[in-house]
Design a protein around this motif. Structure first.
Motif, PDB file in Angstrom:
ATOM      1  N   ALA A 355      -5.267  37.733  22.861  1.00 48.92           N
ATOM      2  CA  ALA A 355      -6.404  37.154  22.695  1.00 48.92           C
ATOM      3  C   ALA A 355      -6.572  35.343  23.052  1.00 48.92           C
ATOM      4  CB  ALA A 355      -6.670  37.261  20.953  1.00 48.92           C
ATOM      5  N   PHE A 356      -5.272  34.926  22.485  1.00 44.79           N
ATOM      6  CA  PHE A 356      -4.928  33.668  23.490  1.00 44.79           C
ATOM      7  C   PHE A 356      -5.613  33.531  24.442  1.00 44.79           C
ATOM      8  CE2 PHE A 356      -3.873  30.602  18.968  1.00 44.79           C
ATOM      9  CZ  PHE A 356      -4.567  31.443  18.218  1.00 44.79           C
ATOM     10  N   ALA A 357      -4.811  34.515  24.853  1.00 40.79           N
ATOM     11  CA  ALA A 357      -4.745  34.366  26.648  1.00 40.79           C
ATOM     12  C   ALA A 357      -5.570  34.248  27.085  1.00 40.79           C
ATOM     13  CB  ALA A 357      -3.272  35.068  27.124  1.00 40.79           C
ATOM     14  N   ALA A 359      -9.159  33.438  25.926  1.00 43.72           N
ATOM     15  CA  ALA A 359      -9.302  32.435  25.418  1.00 43.72           C
ATOM     16  C   ALA A 359      -8.670  30.704  26.438  1.00 43.72           C
ATOM     17  CB  ALA A 359      -9.784  31.982  24.062  1.00 43.72           C
ATOM     18  N   GLY A 360      -7.737  31.180  26.560  1.00 41.57           N
ATOM     19  CA  GLY A 360      -7.132  29.763  27.057  1.00 41.57           C
ATOM     20  C   GLY A 360      -6.465  29.036  26.495  1.00 41.57           C
ATOM     21  N   TYR A 361      -6.341  29.484  25.225  1.00 34.74           N
ATOM     22  CA  TYR A 361      -4.930  28.907  23.912  1.00 34.74           C
ATOM     23  C   TYR A 361      -3.963  29.144  24.710  1.00 34.74           C
ATOM     24  CZ  TYR A 361      -9.777  29.062  21.332  1.00 34.74           C
ATOM     25  OH  TYR A 361     -11.493  28.437  21.015  1.00 34.74           O
ATOM     26  N   ARG A 362      -3.025  28.239  24.149  1.00 39.24           N
ATOM     27  CA  ARG A 362      -1.649  28.170  24.450  1.00 39.24           C
ATOM     28  C   ARG A 362      -1.407  29.179  23.687  1.00 39.24           C
ATOM     29  NH1 ARG A 362       1.188  22.536  22.025  1.00 39.24           N
ATOM     30  NH2 ARG A 362       3.035  23.982  22.432  1.00 39.24           N
ATOM     31  N   GLU A 363      -0.242  29.677  23.868  1.00 36.25           N
ATOM     32  CA  GLU A 363       0.334  31.482  23.208  1.00 36.25           C
ATOM     33  C   GLU A 363       0.886  31.036  21.874  1.00 36.25           C
ATOM     34  OE1 GLU A 363       4.135  34.348  23.386  1.00 36.25           O
ATOM     35  OE2 GLU A 363       3.652  32.685  25.946  1.00 36.25           O
ATOM     36  N   PRO A 364       0.570  31.611  20.790  1.00 37.51           N
ATOM     37  CA  PRO A 364       1.164  31.080  19.641  1.00 37.51           C
ATOM     38  C   PRO A 364       2.208  31.818  18.926  1.00 37.51           C
ATOM     39  CG  PRO A 364      -0.245  33.387  19.635  1.00 37.51           C
ATOM     40  CD  PRO A 364      -0.339  32.717  20.969  1.00 37.51           C
ATOM     41  N   ASN A 365       3.242  31.119  17.910  1.00 33.98           N
ATOM     42  CA  ASN A 365       4.013  31.802  17.646  1.00 33.98           C
ATOM     43  C   ASN A 365       4.294  32.607  16.214  1.00 33.98           C
ATOM     44  OD1 ASN A 365       7.215  32.131  17.556  1.00 33.98           O
ATOM     45  ND2 ASN A 365       7.037  29.536  16.179  1.00 33.98           N
ATOM     46  N   VAL A 366       4.186  33.558  16.595  1.00 38.83           N
ATOM     47  CA  VAL A 366       4.454  34.057  15.807  1.00 38.83           C
ATOM     48  C   VAL A 366       5.394  34.802  14.851  1.00 38.83           C
ATOM     49  CG1 VAL A 366       2.607  36.740  14.957  1.00 38.83           C
ATOM     50  CG2 VAL A 366       1.719  35.423  16.394  1.00 38.83           C
ATOM     51  N   PHE A 367       5.413  34.841  13.633  1.00 41.39           N
ATOM     52  CA  PHE A 367       6.304  35.547  13.035  1.00 41.39           C
ATOM     53  C   PHE A 367       6.217  36.174  11.401  1.00 41.39           C
ATOM     54  CE2 PHE A 367       6.351  31.213  12.766  1.00 41.39           C
ATOM     55  CZ  PHE A 367       6.596  30.691  11.657  1.00 41.39           C
ATOM     56  N   THR A 368       7.298  36.543  11.312  1.00 44.13           N
ATOM     57  CA  THR A 368       7.046  36.756   9.355  1.00 44.13           C
ATOM     58  C   THR A 368       7.653  36.148   9.433  1.00 44.13           C
ATOM     59  OG1 THR A 368       9.103  38.918   9.612  1.00 44.13           O
ATOM     60  CG2 THR A 368       7.166  39.446  10.558  1.00 44.13           C
ATOM     61  N   VAL A 369       7.328  36.215   7.713  1.00 41.13           N
ATOM     62  CA  VAL A 369       8.210  35.157   6.247  1.00 41.13           C
ATOM     63  C   VAL A 369       8.362  35.783   5.137  1.00 41.13           C
ATOM     64  CG1 VAL A 369       7.613  32.976   7.348  1.00 41.13           C
ATOM     65  CG2 VAL A 369       6.399  33.910   5.314  1.00 41.13           C
ATOM     66  N   HIS A 370       8.872  36.172   4.502  1.00 41.14           N
ATOM     67  CA  HIS A 370       9.389  36.627   3.211  1.00 41.14           C
ATOM     68  C   HIS A 370       9.680  35.563   1.810  1.00 41.14           C
ATOM     69  CE1 HIS A 370      11.035  38.837   6.088  1.00 41.14           C
ATOM     70  NE2 HIS A 370      10.461  39.743   6.165  1.00 41.14           N
ATOM     71  N   ALA A 371       9.381  36.153   0.860  1.00 43.81           N
ATOM     72  CA  ALA A 371       9.339  35.386  -0.288  1.00 43.81           C
ATOM     73  C   ALA A 371      10.980  34.864  -0.618  1.00 43.81           C
ATOM     74  CB  ALA A 371       8.277  35.631  -1.021  1.00 43.81           C
ATOM     75  N   ALA A 372      11.532  34.016  -0.660  1.00 42.03           N
ATOM     76  CA  ALA A 372      12.612  33.700  -0.823  1.00 42.03           C
ATOM     77  C   ALA A 372      12.670  32.674  -1.989  1.00 42.03           C
ATOM     78  CB  ALA A 372      12.620  32.717   0.646  1.00 42.03           C
ATOM     79  N   GLN A 373      13.992  31.941  -2.077  1.00 41.97           N
ATOM     80  CA  GLN A 373      14.034  31.425  -3.459  1.00 41.97           C
ATOM     81  C   GLN A 373      14.266  30.221  -2.987  1.00 41.97           C
ATOM     82  OE1 GLN A 373      18.710  31.658  -4.094  1.00 41.97           O
ATOM     83  NE2 GLN A 373      18.792  30.281  -5.814  1.00 41.97           N
ATOM     84  N   GLY A 374      13.639  29.441  -3.876  1.00 42.47           N
ATOM     85  CA  GLY A 374      13.780  27.652  -3.825  1.00 42.47           C
ATOM     86  C   GLY A 374      14.617  26.942  -3.652  1.00 42.47           C
ATOM     87  N   ALA A 375      14.850  25.829  -3.936  1.00 43.97           N
ATOM     88  CA  ALA A 375      15.699  24.258  -3.371  1.00 43.97           C
ATOM     89  C   ALA A 375      17.275  25.193  -3.967  1.00 43.97           C
ATOM     90  CB  ALA A 375      15.352  22.840  -3.820  1.00 43.97           C
ATOM     91  N   ARG A 376      18.051  24.493  -3.383  1.00 49.46           N
ATOM     92  CA  ARG A 376      19.502  25.375  -3.979  1.00 49.46           C
ATOM     93  C   ARG A 376      20.641  24.537  -3.620  1.00 49.46           C
ATOM     94  NH1 ARG A 376      18.886  30.687  -1.070  1.00 49.46           N
ATOM     95  NH2 ARG A 376      20.415  30.316   1.064  1.00 49.46           N
ATOM     96  N   ARG A 377      22.302  24.704  -4.450  1.00 50.52           N
ATOM     97  CA  ARG A 377      22.853  23.718  -2.972  1.00 50.52           C
ATOM     98  C   ARG A 377      23.754  24.991  -2.722  1.00 50.52           C
ATOM     99  NH1 ARG A 377      27.703  19.420  -6.099  1.00 50.52           N
ATOM    100  NH2 ARG A 377      29.127  20.271  -4.851  1.00 50.52           N
ATOM    101  N   ASP A 378      23.721  25.016  -1.649  1.00 47.01           N
ATOM    102  CA  ASP A 378      24.489  26.279  -0.931  1.00 47.01           C
ATOM    103  C   ASP A 378      26.107  25.494  -0.797  1.00 47.01           C
ATOM    104  OD1 ASP A 378      21.363  26.664  -0.160  1.00 47.01           O
ATOM    105  OD2 ASP A 378      21.689  25.634   2.001  1.00 47.01           O
TER     106      ASP A 378
END
Length: 378
Positions: A355-357, A359-378
């Motif tokens: 659909a983006f192509a 419409a002449g738009y830039r190609e979108p970056n599509v990816f999944t994300v998962h709910a994760a742990q907050g800030a931490r000392r690694d």
């Protein structure tokens, strides 16, 4: 480029903090309202080495040839600019907002790396702030809580960086948990972790980064915030949090059309957050789709912060079977999210890209994300 290549020695410690996706509750945070973000499995890492003087030095993988430095004795927003203000600003805000005493403290060498996409509305800036804030409070032994650090991060972004953002991003980055959303009351900073249960429902959150870049420090965001403040003043309340859906007819009489529509978005969006929390608890994530779509329509029509690319992403995802979809973040570009069946990820990704192509738009970056742990000392 690595810490070792820039500074010539190995860092003593690493801290990381995640970006965030806001499930629902857009622009409600600076109106003392409710938000429902989650931390994502894309993180910013701050590698840190201890110095024996008062100097803070900052470098990053995304600007490999530059090292920015500032003495702890010269911390002032007038001396900060560019992305390094996100780091220097935290040290300054720890003193200004949290009352930390840094006399007698030594400085650090800091190196920032991140896989949180910049400009996508996933709060890459708060990820830097929260990784650094947690590191500094630990290493300087300041004893501040994560809720206090959220305030420090917001104060820094408002006053050192100059972006008039609320407290949602820092709260999500500091308080996030696995497969859960953070229900945040932005007035009291009370939080509750609400089970998202995407895993057990075979659902994914698809991020559709339109690659239309936005900048919060510029006009559109500030204009919306000013409208909200005018609306609250006209309604005789401290913040739009104090206006209910039942008050909207009176608001329409008192306000000009544009200000009314800005107010209506905030008031109905607060209600949608409460409804989403209740629905997640009572019925689960498959039942929240219509709330997500209603949120997008409100941002498109009443708050006017969407762009054609975001609208196309939402419409295409919904037309190809998404449970719900909406733009996320401050608007004027950035990303949309779609709640989708796991097996439909590929189909919806292909449909949006096509659909983006077309419409002449830039190609979108599509990816999944998962709910994760907050800030931490690694």
């Amino acid at each position: 480029m690595t810490f070792q290549q820039v500074y010539g020695y190995e860092p003593s410690v690493r801290y990381s903090a995640p970006g965030r996706v806001n499930l629902i509750g857009e622009h409600t945070d600076y109106n003392d309202g409710y938000v429902l973000p989650f931390a994502i499995d894309r993180r910013t890492v701050a590698s840190i080495g201890q110095r024996d003087d008062r100097l803070l030095r900052v470098a990053s993988a995304f600007e490999p040839d530059a090292v920015h430095e500032l003495s702890l004795d010269e911390l002032d927003p007038s001396r900060m600019s560019g992305w390094s203000a996100y780091v220097f600003g935290i040290a300054w805000a720890l003193c200004e907002q949290a009352g930390a005493d840094l006399s007698g403290k030594s400085g650090f060498d800091v190196f920032i790396e991140s896989d949180v996409p910049v400009g996508a509305g996933l709060s890459s800036s708060a990820a830097i702030e929260c990784a650094v804030a947690l590191a500094f409070t630990d290493l300087w032994d300041l004893g501040l809580s994560r809720k206090q650090l959220a305030r420090v991060g917001q104060y820094s972004e408002n006053h050192a960086v100059g972006a008039p953002t609320g407290i949602m991003d820092q709260s999500a980055s500091l308080l996030g948990e696995q497969d859960a959303v953070v229900f945040l009351d932005c007035r009291t900073l009370d939080t509750a972790v609400v089970d998202l249960a995407l895993e057990s429902n075979d659902l994914e959150v698809l991020v559709i980064d339109t690659r239309v870049e936005h900048a919060h420090a510029t006009g559109g965001y500030k204009a919306r915030r000013d409208s909200c403040e005018r609306g609250a003043a006209a309604m005789g309340v401290e913040a739009l949090r104090d206006v209910s859906v039942d008050d909207l007819p009176r608001a329409q009489e008192l306000l000009d059309d544009e200000t009314f529509r800005r107010v209506r978005h905030i008031v109905t969006e607060d209600q949608r957050v409460l409804d989403t929390v209740r629905t997640l608890r009572e019925q689960g994530p498959r039942a929240i789709g219509s709330l997500l779509v209603a949120s997008h329509e409100s941002m498109r029509d009443d708050f006017e912060i969407s762009v054609p690319e975001l609208d196309l992403a939402v419409e295409t995802a919904m037309a190809h079977g998404a449970v719900g979809a909406r733009m996320t973040g401050g608007g004027f570009g950035g990303a949309a999210i779609a709640l989708v069946d796991r097996e439909a990820c590929g189909t919806i990704t292909d449909a949006v890209t096509s659909a983006f192509a077309a419409a002449g738009y830039r190609e979108p970056n599509v990816f999944t994300v998962h709910a994760a742990q907050g800030a931490r000392r690694d």
